[in-house]
Design a protein around this motif. Sequence first.
Motif, PDB file in Angstrom:
ATOM      1  N   GLN A   4       0.812  -1.210   0.000  1.00 36.25           N
ATOM      2  CA  GLN A   4       0.000   0.000   0.000  1.00 36.25           C
ATOM      3  C   GLN A   4       0.846   1.261   0.000  1.00 36.25           C
ATOM      4  OE1 GLN A   4      -3.318   0.183  -0.390  1.00 36.25           O
ATOM      5  NE2 GLN A   4      -3.223  -2.004  -0.736  1.00 36.25           N
ATOM      6  N   GLN A   5       2.001   1.208   0.638  1.00 37.95           N
ATOM      7  CA  GLN A   5       2.867   2.389   0.674  1.00 37.95           C
ATOM      8  C   GLN A   5       3.338   2.743  -0.737  1.00 37.95           C
ATOM      9  OE1 GLN A   5       3.352   4.298   3.230  1.00 37.95           O
ATOM     10  NE2 GLN A   5       4.761   5.666   2.220  1.00 37.95           N
ATOM     11  N   ARG A   6       3.692   1.739  -1.524  1.00 38.94           N
ATOM     12  CA  ARG A   6       4.128   1.990  -2.893  1.00 38.94           C
ATOM     13  C   ARG A   6       2.982   2.541  -3.730  1.00 38.94           C
ATOM     14  NH1 ARG A   6       6.299  -2.143  -7.480  1.00 38.94           N
ATOM     15  NH2 ARG A   6       6.996  -0.516  -8.905  1.00 38.94           N
ATOM     16  N   ALA A   7       1.780   2.016  -3.526  1.00 36.26           N
ATOM     17  CA  ALA A   7       0.613   2.515  -4.262  1.00 36.26           C
ATOM     18  C   ALA A   7       0.345   3.975  -3.903  1.00 36.26           C
ATOM     19  CB  ALA A   7      -0.606   1.653  -3.966  1.00 36.26           C
ATOM     20  N   ASP A  38      -7.351  14.322  -6.124  1.00 34.49           N
ATOM     21  CA  ASP A  38      -6.887  13.067  -5.553  1.00 34.49           C
ATOM     22  C   ASP A  38      -6.631  12.068  -6.667  1.00 34.49           C
ATOM     23  OD1 ASP A  38      -6.185  11.276  -3.562  1.00 34.49           O
ATOM     24  OD2 ASP A  38      -8.242  10.622  -3.173  1.00 34.49           O
ATOM     25  N   VAL A  39      -5.767  11.113  -6.386  1.00 33.25           N
ATOM     26  CA  VAL A  39      -5.515   9.992  -7.296  1.00 33.25           C
ATOM     27  C   VAL A  39      -5.517   8.732  -6.449  1.00 33.25           C
ATOM     28  CG1 VAL A  39      -3.878   8.900  -8.871  1.00 33.25           C
ATOM     29  CG2 VAL A  39      -4.150  11.370  -8.902  1.00 33.25           C
ATOM     30  N   ARG A  40      -6.225   7.722  -6.925  1.00 28.64           N
ATOM     31  CA  ARG A  40      -6.234   6.432  -6.245  1.00 28.64           C
ATOM     32  C   ARG A  40      -5.765   5.371  -7.226  1.00 28.64           C
ATOM     33  NH1 ARG A  40     -11.901   7.326  -3.380  1.00 28.64           N
ATOM     34  NH2 ARG A  40     -11.208   8.908  -1.905  1.00 28.64           N
ATOM     35  N   VAL A  41      -4.821   4.556  -6.774  1.00 25.41           N
ATOM     36  CA  VAL A  41      -4.237   3.514  -7.601  1.00 25.41           C
ATOM     37  C   VAL A  41      -4.657   2.167  -7.030  1.00 25.41           C
ATOM     38  CG1 VAL A  41      -2.078   2.537  -8.462  1.00 25.41           C
ATOM     39  CG2 VAL A  41      -2.286   4.988  -8.155  1.00 25.41           C
ATOM     40  N   THR A  42      -5.012   1.227  -7.908  1.00 28.80           N
ATOM     41  CA  THR A  42      -5.375  -0.109  -7.451  1.00 28.80           C
ATOM     42  C   THR A  42      -4.155  -0.800  -6.857  1.00 28.80           C
ATOM     43  OG1 THR A  42      -4.967  -1.011  -9.647  1.00 28.80           O
ATOM     44  CG2 THR A  42      -7.241  -0.356  -9.127  1.00 28.80           C
ATOM     45  N   GLY A  43      -4.379  -1.883  -6.136  1.00 24.53           N
ATOM     46  CA  GLY A  43      -3.305  -2.581  -5.457  1.00 24.53           C
ATOM     47  C   GLY A  43      -2.276  -3.181  -6.395  1.00 24.53           C
ATOM     48  N   ASP A  44      -2.692  -3.547  -7.616  1.00 28.08           N
ATOM     49  CA  ASP A  44      -1.741  -4.110  -8.569  1.00 28.08           C
ATOM     50  C   ASP A  44      -1.083  -3.042  -9.437  1.00 28.08           C
ATOM     51  OD1 ASP A  44      -3.921  -3.421 -10.071  1.00 28.08           O
ATOM     52  OD2 ASP A  44      -4.160  -5.372 -11.029  1.00 28.08           O
ATOM     53  N   LEU A  45      -1.346  -1.774  -9.168  1.00 27.39           N
ATOM     54  CA  LEU A  45      -0.755  -0.615  -9.850  1.00 27.39           C
ATOM     55  C   LEU A  45      -1.093  -0.558 -11.338  1.00 27.39           C
ATOM     56  CD1 LEU A  45       2.823  -0.703  -8.271  1.00 27.39           C
ATOM     57  CD2 LEU A  45       0.779   0.397  -7.373  1.00 27.39           C
ATOM     58  N   GLN A  46      -2.198  -1.145 -11.742  1.00 25.01           N
ATOM     59  CA  GLN A  46      -2.564  -1.195 -13.152  1.00 25.01           C
ATOM     60  C   GLN A  46      -3.605  -0.152 -13.543  1.00 25.01           C
ATOM     61  OE1 GLN A  46      -1.082  -3.264 -15.488  1.00 25.01           O
ATOM     62  NE2 GLN A  46       0.282  -3.424 -13.736  1.00 25.01           N
ATOM     63  N   GLY A  82       8.376   5.861 -14.159  1.00 21.69           N
ATOM     64  CA  GLY A  82       9.392   4.833 -14.307  1.00 21.69           C
ATOM     65  C   GLY A  82       8.936   3.439 -13.921  1.00 21.69           C
ATOM     66  N   VAL A  83       7.644   3.224 -13.818  1.00 26.57           N
ATOM     67  CA  VAL A  83       7.155   1.875 -13.523  1.00 26.57           C
ATOM     68  C   VAL A  83       7.139   1.054 -14.811  1.00 26.57           C
ATOM     69  CG1 VAL A  83       5.798   2.536 -11.513  1.00 26.57           C
ATOM     70  CG2 VAL A  83       4.747   2.616 -13.751  1.00 26.57           C
ATOM     71  N   ARG A  84       7.172  -0.261 -14.664  1.00 25.09           N
ATOM     72  CA  ARG A  84       7.252  -1.143 -15.824  1.00 25.09           C
ATOM     73  C   ARG A  84       5.991  -1.053 -16.677  1.00 25.09           C
ATOM     74  NH1 ARG A  84       6.287  -6.853 -16.668  1.00 25.09           N
ATOM     75  NH2 ARG A  84       5.527  -6.951 -14.539  1.00 25.09           N
ATOM     76  N   LEU A  85       4.839  -1.091 -16.043  1.00 24.15           N
ATOM     77  CA  LEU A  85       3.566  -0.987 -16.750  1.00 24.15           C
ATOM     78  C   LEU A  85       2.863   0.295 -16.312  1.00 24.15           C
ATOM     79  CD1 LEU A  85       2.374  -4.666 -16.378  1.00 24.15           C
ATOM     80  CD2 LEU A  85       3.302  -3.599 -18.420  1.00 24.15           C
ATOM     81  N   THR A  86       2.623   1.172 -17.262  1.00 24.04           N
ATOM     82  CA  THR A  86       1.964   2.440 -16.946  1.00 24.04           C
ATOM     83  C   THR A  86       0.489   2.173 -16.656  1.00 24.04           C
ATOM     84  OG1 THR A  86       3.454   3.578 -18.446  1.00 24.04           O
ATOM     85  CG2 THR A  86       1.477   4.754 -17.782  1.00 24.04           C
ATOM     86  N   PRO A  87      -0.028   2.675 -15.550  1.00 20.17           N
ATOM     87  CA  PRO A  87      -1.442   2.421 -15.239  1.00 20.17           C
ATOM     88  C   PRO A  87      -2.373   3.158 -16.193  1.00 20.17           C
ATOM     89  CG  PRO A  87      -0.453   3.860 -13.591  1.00 20.17           C
ATOM     90  CD  PRO A  87       0.645   3.422 -14.497  1.00 20.17           C
ATOM     91  N   THR A  88      -3.528   2.565 -16.437  1.00 18.42           N
ATOM     92  CA  THR A  88      -4.552   3.246 -17.223  1.00 18.42           C
ATOM     93  C   THR A  88      -5.141   4.350 -16.374  1.00 18.42           C
ATOM     94  OG1 THR A  88      -6.257   1.712 -16.473  1.00 18.42           O
ATOM     95  CG2 THR A  88      -5.132   1.173 -18.545  1.00 18.42           C
TER      96      THR A  88
END
Length: 140
Positions: A4-7, A38-46, A82-88
């Motif tokens: 969660q900290q990374r998200a 605000d921005v909310r990111v899912t747990g899988d960062l996708q 710089g993440v491997r998969l850019t989130p939608t």
Amino acid sequence: MADQQRARRLAERIKVIVAEVLDRRVKDPRLGFVTITDVRVTGDLQHATVFYTVLGDNVEESAAALHSARGLIRSEVGKGTGVRLTPTLEFVADALPQSAAQIDEALRRAAEADAALAESAHGKPYAGEANPYRTPHADE
């Protein structure tokens, strides 16, 4: 599954990047004065949900401008994070201003009701004794 900290860190970084891109790169005339709240990111960062508010009445035009600029914004988010998969990215109008206005209106009505009650009670005698609480007698 990311922690969660990374998200949260990724969400904060996306918030800054989206605000900068909207300020500097997106030149759509339909885009009003947009604030990213605000921005909310899912747990899988996708997937990232970006909440925004618009100053003024052109909410629909700003939503259309954000939808059309989503690809540009996503590519800038990919470069900046710089993440491997850019989130939608999904842009959602924040309901915070409407909720705040409703709360302010309810507080105003409560203050008016309290003032009217205090005015109607002014100068009237108590229904019972002036001090309804028991006090110890001097002989006890």
